[in-house]
Enzyme design. Sequence first.
Site, PDB file in Angstrom:
ATOM      1  N   GLY A   1      -9.499 -12.269   4.517  1.00 47.86           N
ATOM      2  CA  GLY A   1     -10.558 -11.500   3.876  1.00 47.86           C
ATOM      3  C   GLY A   1     -11.601 -10.920   4.813  1.00 47.86           C
ATOM      4  O   GLY A   1     -12.743 -10.697   4.392  1.00 47.86           O
ATOM      5  N   SER A   2     -11.218 -10.617   6.059  1.00 47.71           N
ATOM      6  CA  SER A   2     -12.249 -10.094   6.965  1.00 47.71           C
ATOM      7  C   SER A   2     -12.747  -8.724   6.508  1.00 47.71           C
ATOM      8  O   SER A   2     -13.944  -8.417   6.632  1.00 47.71           O
ATOM      9  CB  SER A   2     -11.735 -10.037   8.413  1.00 47.71           C
ATOM     10  OG  SER A   2     -10.735  -9.067   8.571  1.00 47.71           O
TER      11      SER A   2
ATOM     12  N   ARG B   1       0.276  -8.003  -2.802  1.00 46.27           N
ATOM     13  CA  ARG B   1       1.214  -7.892  -3.927  1.00 46.27           C
ATOM     14  C   ARG B   1       1.304  -6.434  -4.330  1.00 46.27           C
ATOM     15  O   ARG B   1       0.280  -5.736  -4.384  1.00 46.27           O
ATOM     16  CB  ARG B   1       0.750  -8.701  -5.149  1.00 46.27           C
ATOM     17  CG  ARG B   1       0.460 -10.160  -4.887  1.00 46.27           C
ATOM     18  CD  ARG B   1       1.625 -10.919  -4.319  1.00 46.27           C
ATOM     19  NE  ARG B   1       2.779 -10.955  -5.208  1.00 46.27           N
ATOM     20  CZ  ARG B   1       3.970 -11.425  -4.826  1.00 46.27           C
ATOM     21  NH1 ARG B   1       4.162 -11.865  -3.603  1.00 46.27           N
ATOM     22  NH2 ARG B   1       4.974 -11.438  -5.677  1.00 46.27           N
ATOM     23  N   ILE B   2       2.520  -5.975  -4.618  1.00 43.84           N
ATOM     24  CA  ILE B   2       2.682  -4.612  -5.125  1.00 43.84           C
ATOM     25  C   ILE B   2       2.313  -4.608  -6.607  1.00 43.84           C
ATOM     26  O   ILE B   2       2.725  -5.490  -7.361  1.00 43.84           O
ATOM     27  CB  ILE B   2       4.130  -4.135  -4.903  1.00 43.84           C
ATOM     28  CG1 ILE B   2       4.364  -3.953  -3.400  1.00 43.84           C
ATOM     29  CG2 ILE B   2       4.395  -2.837  -5.658  1.00 43.84           C
ATOM     30  CD1 ILE B   2       5.779  -3.607  -3.033  1.00 43.84           C
TER      31      ILE B   2
ATOM     32  N   ASN C   1      -7.382   1.271  -1.320  1.00 38.86           N
ATOM     33  CA  ASN C   1      -6.617   0.319  -0.509  1.00 38.86           C
ATOM     34  C   ASN C   1      -6.806   0.660   0.954  1.00 38.86           C
ATOM     35  O   ASN C   1      -6.942   1.827   1.312  1.00 38.86           O
ATOM     36  CB  ASN C   1      -5.127   0.415  -0.859  1.00 38.86           C
ATOM     37  CG  ASN C   1      -4.286  -0.549  -0.037  1.00 38.86           C
ATOM     38  OD1 ASN C   1      -4.633  -1.724   0.118  1.00 38.86           O
ATOM     39  ND2 ASN C   1      -3.182  -0.062   0.524  1.00 38.86           N
TER      40      ASN C   1
ATOM     41  N   HIS D   1      -4.833   0.283   4.572  1.00 35.57           N
ATOM     42  CA  HIS D   1      -3.482   0.049   5.091  1.00 35.57           C
ATOM     43  C   HIS D   1      -3.511   0.221   6.607  1.00 35.57           C
ATOM     44  O   HIS D   1      -4.068   1.204   7.106  1.00 35.57           O
ATOM     45  CB  HIS D   1      -2.515   1.051   4.456  1.00 35.57           C
ATOM     46  CG  HIS D   1      -1.110   0.867   4.918  1.00 35.57           C
ATOM     47  ND1 HIS D   1      -0.312  -0.154   4.433  1.00 35.57           N
ATOM     48  CD2 HIS D   1      -0.373   1.523   5.841  1.00 35.57           C
ATOM     49  CE1 HIS D   1       0.865  -0.099   5.047  1.00 35.57           C
ATOM     50  NE2 HIS D   1       0.855   0.911   5.899  1.00 35.57           N
TER      51      HIS D   1
ATOM     52  N   THR E   1      -2.153   5.037  -5.922  1.00 34.84           N
ATOM     53  CA  THR E   1      -1.351   5.689  -6.963  1.00 34.84           C
ATOM     54  C   THR E   1      -0.087   4.843  -7.133  1.00 34.84           C
ATOM     55  O   THR E   1       0.169   3.950  -6.309  1.00 34.84           O
ATOM     56  CB  THR E   1      -0.993   7.134  -6.540  1.00 34.84           C
ATOM     57  OG1 THR E   1      -0.327   7.077  -5.272  1.00 34.84           O
ATOM     58  CG2 THR E   1      -2.224   8.010  -6.426  1.00 34.84           C
TER      59      THR E   1
ATOM     60  N   GLU F   1       2.928   5.215  -6.411  1.00 34.76           N
ATOM     61  CA  GLU F   1       3.817   5.165  -5.255  1.00 34.76           C
ATOM     62  C   GLU F   1       3.135   4.419  -4.106  1.00 34.76           C
ATOM     63  O   GLU F   1       1.983   4.720  -3.757  1.00 34.76           O
ATOM     64  CB  GLU F   1       4.167   6.596  -4.812  1.00 34.76           C
ATOM     65  CG  GLU F   1       5.331   6.643  -3.848  1.00 34.76           C
ATOM     66  CD  GLU F   1       5.561   8.058  -3.305  1.00 34.76           C
ATOM     67  OE1 GLU F   1       6.193   8.182  -2.247  1.00 34.76           O
ATOM     68  OE2 GLU F   1       5.084   9.023  -3.940  1.00 34.76           O
ATOM     69  N   LEU F   2       3.851   3.467  -3.496  1.00 36.93           N
ATOM     70  CA  LEU F   2       3.266   2.575  -2.478  1.00 36.93           C
ATOM     71  C   LEU F   2       2.680   3.346  -1.294  1.00 36.93           C
ATOM     72  O   LEU F   2       3.373   4.154  -0.671  1.00 36.93           O
ATOM     73  CB  LEU F   2       4.351   1.605  -1.981  1.00 36.93           C
ATOM     74  CG  LEU F   2       3.894   0.574  -0.945  1.00 36.93           C
ATOM     75  CD1 LEU F   2       2.982  -0.460  -1.582  1.00 36.93           C
ATOM     76  CD2 LEU F   2       5.097  -0.096  -0.283  1.00 36.93           C
TER      77      LEU F   2
HETATM   78  C1  GAR Z   1      -5.659  -5.804   7.180  1.00 34.56           C
HETATM   79  O1  GAR Z   1      -5.207  -5.422   8.452  1.00 34.56           O
HETATM   80  C2  GAR Z   1      -5.214  -4.793   6.137  1.00 34.56           C
HETATM   81  O2  GAR Z   1      -5.206  -3.471   6.607  1.00 34.56           O
HETATM   82  C3  GAR Z   1      -3.820  -5.267   5.854  1.00 34.56           C
HETATM   83  O3  GAR Z   1      -3.913  -6.665   5.834  1.00 34.56           O
HETATM   84  C4  GAR Z   1      -4.948  -7.083   6.712  1.00 34.56           C
HETATM   85  C5  GAR Z   1      -5.871  -8.006   5.952  1.00 34.56           C
HETATM   86  O4  GAR Z   1      -6.806  -8.591   6.790  1.00 34.56           O
HETATM   87  N1  GAR Z   1      -3.339  -4.739   4.619  1.00 34.56           N
HETATM   88  C6  GAR Z   1      -2.060  -4.473   4.369  1.00 34.56           C
HETATM   89  O5  GAR Z   1      -1.170  -4.679   5.165  1.00 34.56           O
HETATM   90  C7  GAR Z   1      -1.791  -3.909   2.981  1.00 34.56           C
HETATM   91  N2  GAR Z   1      -0.435  -3.501   2.868  1.00 34.56           N
HETATM   92  P1  GAR Z   1      -8.118  -9.270   6.181  1.00 34.56           P
HETATM   93  O6  GAR Z   1      -7.647 -10.240   5.092  1.00 34.56           O
HETATM   94  O7  GAR Z   1      -8.713 -10.008   7.361  1.00 34.56           O
HETATM   95  O8  GAR Z   1      -8.990  -8.192   5.637  1.00 34.56           O
END
Ligand code: GAR
Length: 198
Positions: A12-13, A91-92, A107, A109, A141, A143-144
Amino acid sequence: MKRTAILISGGGSNMVKLVQAMVGDHPARAVIVGSNDPQAGGLAKARDMGVTTFAIDHRAYQGDRAAFEAALLEPLLAAQPDILCLAGFMRILTPAFVQRFQGRMLNIHPSLLPKYPGLHTHQRAIDAGDAEAGATVHLVTPELDAGPLLGQARVPVLPDDTADTLAARVLVQEHLLYPQVLRRFASGDQTPVLLNAA
Ligand code: GAR
């Protein structure tokens, strides 16, 4: 003031940076943090910052996505969020869930979308010999990893990078990018935030 919910799966950073940003004249406030994993380290961090948390363990639903999402929706909707931020939520989500938050679910990514949707983004950028990598914030949306761009941050890929060293460099930028995007989005502006550390 936009009521903002955040979903996480891990440390959760990014969530911490979002919550810390939502003070003072920021147009949003964190109202709840949820996770699909009761052990997610970010839940305690959210509580320490005074934010209500909940967890719905997806493993209890044995692949029944609709039932999992129904359970997830209950505490989420009770918090009456205007905006839903996915921050490392792994989760998708089904189109039905996405449609409930259409135009107000964000989101982050860890790639320069449209490159590398899905998993293992950093290794894929290294394997492709890319000179740059980064992170993208987009509207969700059905679509992933394909919704409209709200922000992007670029970093260089260095010759001796591993997936871990590159991920760490990208994460520093994620922490700058996501709060800036949320501030802009919550004030009604969807112009993409572009950061360049490359
Ligand atoms: C982050 O790098 C985020 O971009 C990625 O997970 C990490 C979570 O780090 N998200 C994905 O890969 C989504 N598909 P965090 O829990 O320290 O914020």
